[in-house]
Design a protein around this motif. Sequence first.
Motif, PDB file in Angstrom:
ATOM      1  N   GLU A  59       0.847  -1.183   0.000  1.00 56.73           N
ATOM      2  CA  GLU A  59       0.000   0.000   0.000  1.00 56.73           C
ATOM      3  C   GLU A  59       0.893   1.247   0.000  1.00 56.73           C
ATOM      4  O   GLU A  59       1.975   1.241   0.586  1.00 56.73           O
ATOM      5  CB  GLU A  59      -0.883   0.030   1.264  1.00 56.73           C
ATOM      6  CG  GLU A  59      -1.833  -1.159   1.393  1.00 56.73           C
ATOM      7  CD  GLU A  59      -3.132  -0.970   0.628  1.00 56.73           C
ATOM      8  OE1 GLU A  59      -3.161  -0.191  -0.341  1.00 56.73           O
ATOM      9  OE2 GLU A  59      -4.127  -1.630   1.004  1.00 56.73           O
ATOM     10  N   ASP A  79      -1.675  -4.459  -0.718  1.00 53.75           N
ATOM     11  CA  ASP A  79      -2.982  -4.098  -1.257  1.00 53.75           C
ATOM     12  C   ASP A  79      -3.920  -5.302  -1.167  1.00 53.75           C
ATOM     13  O   ASP A  79      -3.535  -6.423  -1.506  1.00 53.75           O
ATOM     14  CB  ASP A  79      -2.822  -3.675  -2.725  1.00 53.75           C
ATOM     15  CG  ASP A  79      -4.139  -3.282  -3.348  1.00 53.75           C
ATOM     16  OD1 ASP A  79      -4.588  -2.170  -3.089  1.00 53.75           O
ATOM     17  OD2 ASP A  79      -4.727  -4.119  -4.074  1.00 53.75           O
ATOM     18  N   ASN A  81      -7.096  -5.559  -2.574  1.00 56.43           N
ATOM     19  CA  ASN A  81      -8.211  -5.537  -3.522  1.00 56.43           C
ATOM     20  C   ASN A  81      -8.392  -6.865  -4.248  1.00 56.43           C
ATOM     21  O   ASN A  81      -9.507  -7.231  -4.599  1.00 56.43           O
ATOM     22  CB  ASN A  81      -8.025  -4.410  -4.540  1.00 56.43           C
ATOM     23  CG  ASN A  81      -8.525  -3.088  -4.001  1.00 56.43           C
ATOM     24  OD1 ASN A  81      -9.654  -3.002  -3.539  1.00 56.43           O
ATOM     25  ND2 ASN A  81      -7.687  -2.068  -4.038  1.00 56.43           N
ATOM     26  N   ARG A 128      -6.779   0.016   7.513  1.00 58.70           N
ATOM     27  CA  ARG A 128      -7.399  -0.826   6.493  1.00 58.70           C
ATOM     28  C   ARG A 128      -8.842  -1.051   6.902  1.00 58.70           C
ATOM     29  O   ARG A 128      -9.150  -1.129   8.081  1.00 58.70           O
ATOM     30  CB  ARG A 128      -6.696  -2.182   6.396  1.00 58.70           C
ATOM     31  CG  ARG A 128      -5.286  -2.078   5.886  1.00 58.70           C
ATOM     32  CD  ARG A 128      -4.474  -3.228   6.388  1.00 58.70           C
ATOM     33  NE  ARG A 128      -4.676  -4.444   5.605  1.00 58.70           N
ATOM     34  CZ  ARG A 128      -4.191  -4.621   4.391  1.00 58.70           C
ATOM     35  NH1 ARG A 128      -3.530  -3.675   3.784  1.00 58.70           N
ATOM     36  NH2 ARG A 128      -4.369  -5.754   3.763  1.00 58.70           N
ATOM     37  N   TRP A 194      -4.525   5.304   0.631  1.00 60.59           N
ATOM     38  CA  TRP A 194      -4.434   3.917   0.148  1.00 60.59           C
ATOM     39  C   TRP A 194      -5.613   3.078   0.636  1.00 60.59           C
ATOM     40  O   TRP A 194      -5.834   1.987   0.162  1.00 60.59           O
ATOM     41  CB  TRP A 194      -3.123   3.282   0.607  1.00 60.59           C
ATOM     42  CG  TRP A 194      -2.982   3.222   2.106  1.00 60.59           C
ATOM     43  CD1 TRP A 194      -3.362   2.188   2.896  1.00 60.59           C
ATOM     44  CD2 TRP A 194      -2.457   4.226   2.974  1.00 60.59           C
ATOM     45  NE1 TRP A 194      -3.106   2.480   4.213  1.00 60.59           N
ATOM     46  CE2 TRP A 194      -2.549   3.730   4.296  1.00 60.59           C
ATOM     47  CE3 TRP A 194      -1.926   5.499   2.773  1.00 60.59           C
ATOM     48  CZ2 TRP A 194      -2.125   4.463   5.400  1.00 60.59           C
ATOM     49  CZ3 TRP A 194      -1.496   6.212   3.871  1.00 60.59           C
ATOM     50  CH2 TRP A 194      -1.597   5.703   5.161  1.00 60.59           C
TER      51      TRP A 194
END
Lengths: 277, 464
Positions: A59, A79, A81, A128, A194
């Motif tokens: 990130e 990350d 995703n 997050r 992020w």
Amino acid sequence: MKSNFTLALLLAAIILPQSLTAQEAATESKPAAAADQGEWGHLTGTVTVDGDVAAAKEEAVGDHADKAACLVDGKVPLDDNVLVNSENKGLADVYVIMYLKKKKDPAIHPSYLAKKAEPVVLDNVNCRFVPHATFVRTGQKLILKNSDAVGHNCHITTFNNEHNPNIPANSETEVKFDTEDSRPGNVTCDLHKWMDSVIFIRDNPYVAITDADGKFTIENLPAGEWDFQFWHKKVGYLKKLSIENQKVSKKGVTTVTIAAGETADLGTMKLPAKAIK
Amino acid sequence: MLAENRSVRFSFPNVIQLVKLNTSVFVLALCLALCLAFGGCEKSPAPKFRLNEVEILKQEKASLPQDEHFAESYDEEINAVLTSLFGTPESPKFPYLEGDEDEAHEFVNFDDLKWAAGRVHSDREGRPISGLYREHCSHCHGITGDGAGPTAAFLNPYPRDFRLSKFKFKSTPLRRSPTDHDMEMILRNGIPGTAMPSFRTLPDDEIKALIHYVKYLTIRGQLERMLISELSSLEGEPLMDMSFVPDGDLVAALVKLEADEDSDDEEEVEPTEEQEAFEEQLDYVLNELLLEGPLTRWSDPEDSVTEIPEVPEAIAASHPDHAALVDKGREVFFAKGNCAQCHGETAMGDGQTASYDDWTNDWIKSAGVDPTDKKTYKDFTDAGALKPRAIRPRNLRLPVYRGGGQPQNLYLRILNGIEGTPMPAGATLTEEEIWALVAYVKWLPYEHADKVKPKMVNNKAIAR
């Protein structure tokens, strides 16, 4: 006999509003009663990736002033995703949505009444969003929580809804939605760029999100022929998804017959790795 | 190129001779030549609504392989659908789906639309006959309401693009439409600190007509974005097969379709597959996209207006409790409010300076775009997007308040947040804490800049 009945009604009138509003009770239980009792089935399946997916990048935490609070085990997190299970290639965070274009609203199984009364929680942990993909029904409470020692905001932007509450360190707030969306939208934090996750808001409860193994189950669907749509943030509609003996449209929609008392299994579905952007 | 240069040089002595001969004849001839060269002798063509090319490019990048585009026929279909429902800048229409009974008449009045649309035109007394929008708004906001009029690129902040249906300064929460009164306040007061001027010299009825026209452009732009987002999933089918509407009137076609469905008449002819597909699409676009989307969103915004409690007297600087309220506000500013994270420890707007507003975020979030690197977004600016600029948190030491400087205005900004920007809603703050923040923010321009962050222990400011 008659007085007993009146007493029961009175009791119901006193007890019901405590857990939910009378109106909600009426709208939720009516269609269920209209459908033949017991005419419910389930849907399950596993979304997997066919091919190799590029490794997740770190990130972009950079030299952010809050960096210390945003590390996981002293490291900049990756990350989240695109999460693919290294063992069974299962793809997490795929939304499986009952697709209703041109169709009447489905009957709602009574078991969803209690589920709706429970709030959904979206937490901020180490900068997050946890969980990464959220589903909330219209009228259902969404608790936005901040377990971090730094402040966040929770900027929810979908086609029909927007909320952007500021959430100070170690606190929580709640929001509700009154309009459903046709596809998921974004949750971001303007303070920590992020941070990004997805949220979907729907009137009916027939939505599932694939777990870390790519597996999903939607329980207690009314028996009959229904369309289901597959969507993932980094793919869009899963039009390239291949399901055995099933056709998938360019909108990522496939038609499934739900039989009473049975579980329709879509098996191990395969999405070409190239479809992930 | 060479020949042209030469001819210029050769013609030069002739010009000087001409001037010597007869100045007035020369001037006349020059005017005529210029007129023919640049303007012709005809009126310029009527302006048209501009297609949302940025949205099309964004959707292409999201759903097609690199450098592939949607079929051009879809451009024509989008224009045809929008023209059928909303007319042209010269001659507006509005999709009143329920005819004269439609409640949309209340928020978009057709007489006002006609008055605000068209070319600038007035009677002998100077009273406008048409063209209010073009006279007062379109230079900056554009004929289409895309915030990209001729002057837009020179302004900072850029003029508002109405098509995203986001409005910053209003009495309703995020994603609720502003009330007519909210829009009237913006028109009457302008937006301090921006190029948006005050239109307080306009009579009430002209202001109202402009408000209705802005709503018309917003709804049109919103539907256009919805239509474009359909393109990726059309599977080669037409967006709307206009050959089934010979008179081009989609609303009439829907009314007829619904009447046919309601009547019990025997089916005369079995409809073809194309006919059925058209009918399904017509119903979808008008009832599901337009009616349940923008039309519903614009009806009754008054219902969601945020109530503002009574302003505490201690807000006044002369009040004995004012200093205590300001101190409380300072504490919230640095702790629970998270304000300093963006507005900076000096409150001069120098905290978080690398954010973008939603009008920019809308397309810079596309894959591969870096808003600080022109090479990565040139195709978007070619399509009509304005160069991305970061949004600066407000410098609170300047007593300039875009949405109004009354305590009530600031209370709304803090409680609801500001739509389209990173400014969050103060959802966890109590009423007292918000008023304390208002008092602190109003006091900041007068406070010495070295008296900023208080010493904090366990999120509490301790006395100096």
